[in-house]
Design an enzyme around this catalytic site. Structure first.
Site, PDB file in Angstrom:
ATOM      1  N   GLU A   4      10.486   3.481  -5.274  1.00 24.66           N
ATOM      2  CA  GLU A   4       9.275   4.049  -5.366  1.00 24.66           C
ATOM      3  C   GLU A   4       9.578   5.208  -6.679  1.00 24.66           C
ATOM      4  OE1 GLU A   4       5.964   5.041  -4.059  1.00 24.66           O
ATOM      5  OE2 GLU A   4       6.234   6.217  -6.047  1.00 24.66           O
ATOM      6  N   VAL A  38      10.599   0.294 -11.357  1.00 22.82           N
ATOM      7  CA  VAL A  38      11.089  -1.074 -11.494  1.00 22.82           C
ATOM      8  C   VAL A  38      10.638  -1.517 -13.025  1.00 22.82           C
ATOM      9  CG1 VAL A  38      10.360  -3.508 -10.901  1.00 22.82           C
ATOM     10  CG2 VAL A  38      10.725  -1.696  -9.284  1.00 22.82           C
ATOM     11  N   ALA A  70       3.827  -3.402  -4.312  1.00 18.89           N
ATOM     12  CA  ALA A  70       2.536  -3.015  -3.706  1.00 18.89           C
ATOM     13  C   ALA A  70       2.137  -1.659  -4.480  1.00 18.89           C
ATOM     14  CB  ALA A  70       2.760  -2.454  -2.166  1.00 18.89           C
ATOM     15  N   VAL A  71       1.709  -1.770  -5.752  1.00 22.10           N
ATOM     16  CA  VAL A  71       1.625  -0.508  -6.636  1.00 22.10           C
ATOM     17  C   VAL A  71       0.144  -0.295  -6.738  1.00 22.10           C
ATOM     18  CG1 VAL A  71       3.551  -1.105  -8.022  1.00 22.10           C
ATOM     19  CG2 VAL A  71       1.538  -2.434  -8.566  1.00 22.10           C
ATOM     20  N   GLY A  72      -0.437  -0.536  -5.769  1.00 21.42           N
ATOM     21  CA  GLY A  72      -2.156  -0.269  -5.599  1.00 21.42           C
ATOM     22  C   GLY A  72      -3.061  -1.200  -6.178  1.00 21.42           C
ATOM     23  N   ARG A  73      -4.358  -0.844  -6.072  1.00 21.10           N
ATOM     24  CA  ARG A  73      -5.350  -1.933  -6.510  1.00 21.10           C
ATOM     25  C   ARG A  73      -6.333  -1.220  -7.455  1.00 21.10           C
ATOM     26  NH1 ARG A  73      -8.302  -2.725  -1.624  1.00 21.10           N
ATOM     27  NH2 ARG A  73      -7.401  -0.874  -0.800  1.00 21.10           N
ATOM     28  N   ASP A 113     -14.717  -1.010  -2.076  1.00 18.75           N
ATOM     29  CA  ASP A 113     -13.728  -0.768  -3.115  1.00 18.75           C
ATOM     30  C   ASP A 113     -14.136  -0.655  -4.462  1.00 18.75           C
ATOM     31  OD1 ASP A 113     -11.976  -0.917  -0.909  1.00 18.75           O
ATOM     32  OD2 ASP A 113     -11.033  -2.717  -1.436  1.00 18.75           O
ATOM     33  N   ALA A 121     -11.287  -0.327   4.628  1.00 23.80           N
ATOM     34  CA  ALA A 121     -12.314  -1.134   5.218  1.00 23.80           C
ATOM     35  C   ALA A 121     -13.272  -0.320   6.035  1.00 23.80           C
ATOM     36  CB  ALA A 121     -11.662  -2.101   6.178  1.00 23.80           C
ATOM     37  N   HIS A 245      -3.896  14.665  31.783  1.00 21.56           N
ATOM     38  CA  HIS A 245      -2.253  14.773  31.882  1.00 21.56           C
ATOM     39  C   HIS A 245      -1.726  13.493  32.737  1.00 21.56           C
ATOM     40  CE1 HIS A 245       1.868  16.255  32.263  1.00 21.56           C
ATOM     41  NE2 HIS A 245       1.890  16.038  33.278  1.00 21.56           N
TER      42      HIS A 245
END
Ligand SMILES: Cc1cc2nc3c(=O)[nH]c(=O)nc-3n(C[C@H](O)[C@H](O)[C@H](O)COP(=O)(O)OP(=O)(O)OC[C@H]3O[C@@H](n4cnc5c(N)ncnc54)[C@H](O)[C@@H]3O)c2cc1C
Length: 272
Positions: A4, A38, A70-73, A113, A121, A245
């Site tokens: 990260e 990275v 997974a660096v965003g969209r 999006d 979603a 409960h």
């Protein structure tokens, strides 16, 4: 291993929750490297070699059998509209819309999006419903302050509304109630006691400003806070509600009670 680039883990989350998540994930043997940028990757047969700069700025190389990026969209609007369409995009490529998803061209709407707001979603589909209602001539509006977010790990992370860091930055005075699943009978019976429910309420009005959950069923539990916030509830409103409960939902009840130091199944903070 998770690499990260940021110095904070899950920087979008309430940092209380993020720290708890990091602690739990480490116990699950997840190796989380923060401040790790990275810089490249090289596929060698069945493996991939990843190069990154660690937080001291030293170059590191590590070989893995799988790499997930997974660096965003970002919105894919390039070439979507002709130059003379009149539909305006912002500098990041999002279609510019108002609160009710109207673009700069009358009669043209955009949702999901490719417009501002979280890329989720349920946000996209509710915007679609709102626009369909508007086109059909009905009055429709969406409450963008009450959109839940979920991270589907185990345990799950879920939240709605503002977190502590956001409220501090805005100078809002607030009070916090927290209840650990370790004190929930149902969570104990299910042997799933990691995490907690945290409710943040306005110090002056007691209105719920945010709810942050880490634990089993967090994705479902957060709906209770979403409904409460949608109805403008105070923490006391939840505290005065009867919960079955034994259920994990009782942790939401107890967190609401804890906002004013009235929790029943944990020790309360000293009254100021
Ligand atoms: C891996 C992954 C996991 C996700 N998990 C979750 C999750 O767990 N929960 C959650 O809430 N959200 C999740 N999301 C986000 C969610 O998928 C999106 O927020 C949602 O699909 C947005 O809906 P949309 O209608 O705006 O766009 P999309 O669902 O992307 O639909 C847009 C459609 O438009 C089509 N299209 C594009 N260009 C054109 C064109 N020029 N002409 C005609 N058609 C076109 C596309 O093919 C696509 O079918 C995830 C996203 C990804 C990538």
């Amino acid at each position: 291993m998770v690499l990260e680039a940021q110095d904070a883990f899950l920087s979008l989350c309430d940092q209380d929750v993020a720290k708890e998540a990091a602690k739990i994930f480490k116990k699950q043997h997840l190796d989380i490297r923060l401040g790790a940028r990275v810089t490249g990757s090289q596929i060698n047969g069945e493996e991939v070699e990843v190069t990154y700069l660690d937080k001291e700025g030293n170059e590191q190389k590590q070989t893995f059998d799988k790499l997930i990026v997974a660096v965003g969209r970002k919105p894919f609007t390039q070439g979507c509209f002709s130059e003379d369409s009149g539909v305006k995009l912002d500098e990041r490529g999002f279609v510019f819309v108002d609160e009710q998803c109207r673009t700069s061209v009358p009669g043209v709407y955009a949702i999901g999006d490719i417009v501002r707001g979280p890329m989720l979603a349920h946000k996209a589909s509710e915007e679609g419903v709102m626009v369909a209602d508007i086109i059909a001539g009905h009055k429709a509006q969406m409450n963008y302050d009450c959109i839940p977010s979920v991270i589907y790990t185990h345990p799950e992370l879920a939240w709605v509304g503002k977190n502590e860091q956001e409220l501090k930055a805005e100078g809002v005075k607030f009070k916090v109630g927290k209840f650990p699943f370790a004190a929930s009978g149902r969570a104990m019976a299910a042997n799933d006691t990691d995490g907690f429910v945290k409710i943040i309420a306005c110090e002056e009005t007691d209105r719920i400003l945010g709810c942050h959950i880490i634990g089993g069923h967090a994705a479902d539990l957060i709906a209770q806070a979403v409904i409460a916030m949608e109805f403008g509830s105070t923490a006391e409103d939840i505290a005065l509600t009867v919960f079955a409960h034994p259920t994990v939902s009782e942790a939401v009840h107890e967190a609401a009670l804890a906002v004013d130091n009235h929790a029943i199944h944990i020790a309360n903070r000293k009254k100021r």
